[in-house]
Write a protein that holds these residues in place. Sequence first.
Motif, PDB file in Angstrom:
ATOM      1  N   ILE A   1      27.228  57.657  39.994  1.00 42.03           N
ATOM      2  CA  ILE A   1      26.278  57.391  41.303  1.00 42.03           C
ATOM      3  C   ILE A   1      26.980  56.440  41.820  1.00 42.03           C
ATOM      4  O   ILE A   1      27.174  56.075  43.217  1.00 42.03           O
ATOM      5  CB  ILE A   1      25.012  57.652  41.253  1.00 42.03           C
ATOM      6  CG1 ILE A   1      24.373  59.070  40.719  1.00 42.03           C
ATOM      7  CG2 ILE A   1      24.224  56.904  42.360  1.00 42.03           C
ATOM      8  CD1 ILE A   1      24.315  59.961  42.050  1.00 42.03           C
TER       9      ILE A   1
ATOM     10  N   ILE B   1      30.354  56.785  43.519  1.00 44.64           N
ATOM     11  CA  ILE B   1      30.284  57.737  44.765  1.00 44.64           C
ATOM     12  C   ILE B   1      29.776  56.812  45.928  1.00 44.64           C
ATOM     13  O   ILE B   1      30.239  56.728  47.026  1.00 44.64           O
ATOM     14  CB  ILE B   1      29.252  58.891  44.263  1.00 44.64           C
ATOM     15  CG1 ILE B   1      30.070  59.704  43.371  1.00 44.64           C
ATOM     16  CG2 ILE B   1      29.065  59.623  45.755  1.00 44.64           C
ATOM     17  CD1 ILE B   1      29.163  60.798  42.742  1.00 44.64           C
ATOM     18  N   ARG B   2      28.508  56.017  45.523  1.00 40.85           N
ATOM     19  CA  ARG B   2      28.115  55.062  46.615  1.00 40.85           C
ATOM     20  C   ARG B   2      29.155  54.316  47.277  1.00 40.85           C
ATOM     21  O   ARG B   2      29.164  53.947  48.387  1.00 40.85           O
ATOM     22  CB  ARG B   2      26.808  54.394  45.941  1.00 40.85           C
ATOM     23  CG  ARG B   2      25.972  53.510  47.139  1.00 40.85           C
ATOM     24  CD  ARG B   2      24.919  52.536  46.450  1.00 40.85           C
ATOM     25  NE  ARG B   2      24.546  51.689  47.334  1.00 40.85           N
ATOM     26  CZ  ARG B   2      23.518  51.949  48.321  1.00 40.85           C
ATOM     27  NH1 ARG B   2      22.980  53.123  48.174  1.00 40.85           N
ATOM     28  NH2 ARG B   2      23.027  51.296  49.031  1.00 40.85           N
TER      29      ARG B   2
ATOM     30  N   VAL C   1      31.274  56.142  49.735  1.00 40.92           N
ATOM     31  CA  VAL C   1      30.748  56.520  50.766  1.00 40.92           C
ATOM     32  C   VAL C   1      30.760  55.267  51.750  1.00 40.92           C
ATOM     33  O   VAL C   1      30.915  55.302  52.702  1.00 40.92           O
ATOM     34  CB  VAL C   1      29.405  56.888  50.588  1.00 40.92           C
ATOM     35  CG1 VAL C   1      28.547  57.125  51.775  1.00 40.92           C
ATOM     36  CG2 VAL C   1      29.298  58.296  49.838  1.00 40.92           C
TER      37      VAL C   1
ATOM     38  N   SER D   1      22.380  56.130  50.007  1.00 38.61           N
ATOM     39  CA  SER D   1      21.980  56.618  48.553  1.00 38.61           C
ATOM     40  C   SER D   1      21.682  57.951  48.545  1.00 38.61           C
ATOM     41  O   SER D   1      22.165  58.786  47.783  1.00 38.61           O
ATOM     42  CB  SER D   1      20.495  55.864  48.088  1.00 38.61           C
ATOM     43  OG  SER D   1      20.865  54.487  47.821  1.00 38.61           O
TER      44      SER D   1
ATOM     45  N   SER E   1      25.309  59.797  48.698  1.00 41.26           N
ATOM     46  CA  SER E   1      25.809  59.667  47.424  1.00 41.26           C
ATOM     47  C   SER E   1      25.138  60.566  46.655  1.00 41.26           C
ATOM     48  O   SER E   1      26.077  61.158  45.793  1.00 41.26           O
ATOM     49  CB  SER E   1      25.659  58.118  46.886  1.00 41.26           C
ATOM     50  OG  SER E   1      26.001  57.215  47.819  1.00 41.26           O
TER      51      SER E   1
ATOM     52  N   ASN F   1      34.374  65.007  48.264  1.00 41.74           N
ATOM     53  CA  ASN F   1      33.364  64.244  48.929  1.00 41.74           C
ATOM     54  C   ASN F   1      34.044  63.545  50.057  1.00 41.74           C
ATOM     55  O   ASN F   1      33.409  63.281  51.052  1.00 41.74           O
ATOM     56  CB  ASN F   1      33.207  63.122  48.267  1.00 41.74           C
ATOM     57  CG  ASN F   1      32.149  63.380  46.729  1.00 41.74           C
ATOM     58  OD1 ASN F   1      31.783  64.461  46.789  1.00 41.74           O
ATOM     59  ND2 ASN F   1      32.043  62.578  45.839  1.00 41.74           N
TER      60      ASN F   1
END
Length: 186
Positions: free
Chosen positions: A82, A85-86, A89, A106, A109, A119
């Motif tokens: 996570i 991914i955050r 982003v 958040s 994500s 993504n």
Amino acid sequence: IRNPQILYDAVSGLSLSNGKNIIHIKNCSDKFTKILKDINFSNFPDVKLIIENDSMTPRSSLRKFFEDNNFLFSIPCYEDTIGDIRSFVEKILSSEGLSIENQLISEISEYLSTDRLINLQEIRKLISFLGTDSDKIDLESIKYVLTNNEDFSLDNIAFAVASGDKNKALILLNIAFRNGLNPITI
């Protein structure tokens, strides 16, 4: 592999296309190392053996076999967390000059899958929706714009829980709840 002869035949067999063979095997245990040690890969330069595993620790005999063999190699691939991914982003949105509050980052994500290419496409879709106005993003527009590409089936949730993959289980549970799955079902 229950019958090692199947692998031996696949490695030594003739290919029907350009003399090259690709053999793809998923989720092998270290027991598979013994089978591979019986094959002299220098005799089969046109055979490409791909072994895909969820995780292989540095102590794994299978991993060591690939790393120590001059005719084989290993490519470590890590699934995004996570946090990864955050960061991804934030980096993409920042490169476009967009500023979004932490809570929404958040949410974005957690909504995305662990596949970076997908993504990136989803974030670009969100950027197209936003244009230059990051103020118009909210939870509803995130759900409207983004497509969740993670398979949240009950089997996948159960497998993640049973295998001890807490991050994957949490991601799949969040996706399931967002898609309207009743918690009592789980």
